[in-house]
Design a protein around this motif. Structure first.
Motif, PDB file in Angstrom:
ATOM      1  N   LEU A 119      -0.331  -3.972 -10.017  1.00 58.86           N
ATOM      2  CA  LEU A 119       1.131  -3.371 -10.257  1.00 58.86           C
ATOM      3  C   LEU A 119       1.290  -2.068 -10.300  1.00 58.86           C
ATOM      4  N   VAL A 120       1.206  -1.194  -9.330  1.00 52.20           N
ATOM      5  CA  VAL A 120       1.640  -0.333  -8.303  1.00 52.20           C
ATOM      6  C   VAL A 120       3.288   0.775  -8.062  1.00 52.20           C
ATOM      7  N   GLN A 121       2.703   2.234  -8.111  1.00 49.13           N
ATOM      8  CA  GLN A 121       3.569   3.015  -7.977  1.00 49.13           C
ATOM      9  C   GLN A 121       4.491   2.860  -6.515  1.00 49.13           C
TER      10      GLN A 121
ATOM     11  N   SER B 106      -1.373   2.660  -2.174  1.00 49.51           N
ATOM     12  CA  SER B 106      -1.577   1.708  -1.578  1.00 49.51           C
ATOM     13  C   SER B 106      -2.536   0.217  -2.436  1.00 49.51           C
ATOM     14  N   LEU B 107      -2.541  -0.898  -1.963  1.00 48.49           N
ATOM     15  CA  LEU B 107      -3.097  -1.582  -2.125  1.00 48.49           C
ATOM     16  C   LEU B 107      -4.159  -2.491  -1.153  1.00 48.49           C
TER      17      LEU B 107
ATOM     18  N   LYS C 109       6.685   0.291  -0.954  1.00 45.30           N
ATOM     19  CA  LYS C 109       7.620   0.244  -1.296  1.00 45.30           C
ATOM     20  C   LYS C 109       8.245  -0.884  -2.060  1.00 45.30           C
ATOM     21  N   LEU C 110       9.330  -0.771  -3.252  1.00 47.51           N
ATOM     22  CA  LEU C 110       9.734  -1.047  -4.024  1.00 47.51           C
ATOM     23  C   LEU C 110      10.059  -2.492  -3.465  1.00 47.51           C
ATOM     24  N   GLU C 111      10.792  -2.986  -1.983  1.00 46.21           N
ATOM     25  CA  GLU C 111      10.920  -4.007  -2.148  1.00 46.21           C
ATOM     26  C   GLU C 111       9.717  -4.550  -1.149  1.00 46.21           C
TER      27      GLU C 111
ATOM     28  N   THR D 228       3.400  -6.109  -7.208  1.00 44.84           N
ATOM     29  CA  THR D 228       4.636  -5.644  -8.015  1.00 44.84           C
ATOM     30  C   THR D 228       4.614  -4.231  -8.011  1.00 44.84           C
ATOM     31  N   VAL D 229       5.972  -3.675  -6.794  1.00 47.63           N
ATOM     32  CA  VAL D 229       5.827  -1.992  -7.405  1.00 47.63           C
ATOM     33  C   VAL D 229       6.972  -1.475  -7.262  1.00 47.63           C
TER      34      VAL D 229
END
Length: 127
Positions: free
Chosen positions: A11-13, A17-18, A87-89, A124-125
């Motif tokens: 889970l990131v905002q 980056s991941l 991004k959220l998408e 999950t963003v």
């Protein structure tokens, strides 16, 4: 047979980056082109990125170009997907896949061109 295990999801905002990893076992890894795909809830699995056997060629879906980077370390039997400016998408389960059929000299962007798949790692963003 090639076994694939993905890791690195979480889970990131948005904007973070991941780096995802895909570790292969079972056969000589350098024989195979590798692809990354993702599947969001309620959607079809879609192409993200591909890398050639040696790693000298890469390809990306249009929406990932410039944000994602695929690389591989054949000595470690590992392929990476660096994801920047998330991004959220981009929220989805991410899968790595290996093409074990011949020929295997190109970049492959279709699900049907890959035969071995990992179990996926969720990303999950959030906003």
């Amino acid at each position: 047979q090639v076994q694939l295990v993905e890791s690195g999801g979480g889970l990131v905002q948005a904007g973070d980056s991941l780096r995802l990893s895909c570790v292969a076992s079972g056969r000589t890894f350098t024989t195979y082109p590798v692809g990354w795909f993702r599947q969001a809830p309620g959607k079809e699995r879609e192409f993200v990125a591909a890398i050639s056997r040696s790693g000298d060629r890469t390809g990306y879906a249009d929406s990932m170009e410039g944000r994602f980077i695929v690389s591989r370390d054949n000595a470690m039997n590992t392929v990476y997907l660096q994801m920047n400016s998330l991004k959220l998408e981009d929220t989805a389960v991410y899968y790595c896949s290996v093409r074990v059929e011949w020929p295997a000299t190109e970049l492959y962007t279709s699900r049907q061109q890959y035969q071995s798949w990992g179990q996926g790692t969720p990303v999950t963003v959030s906003s």
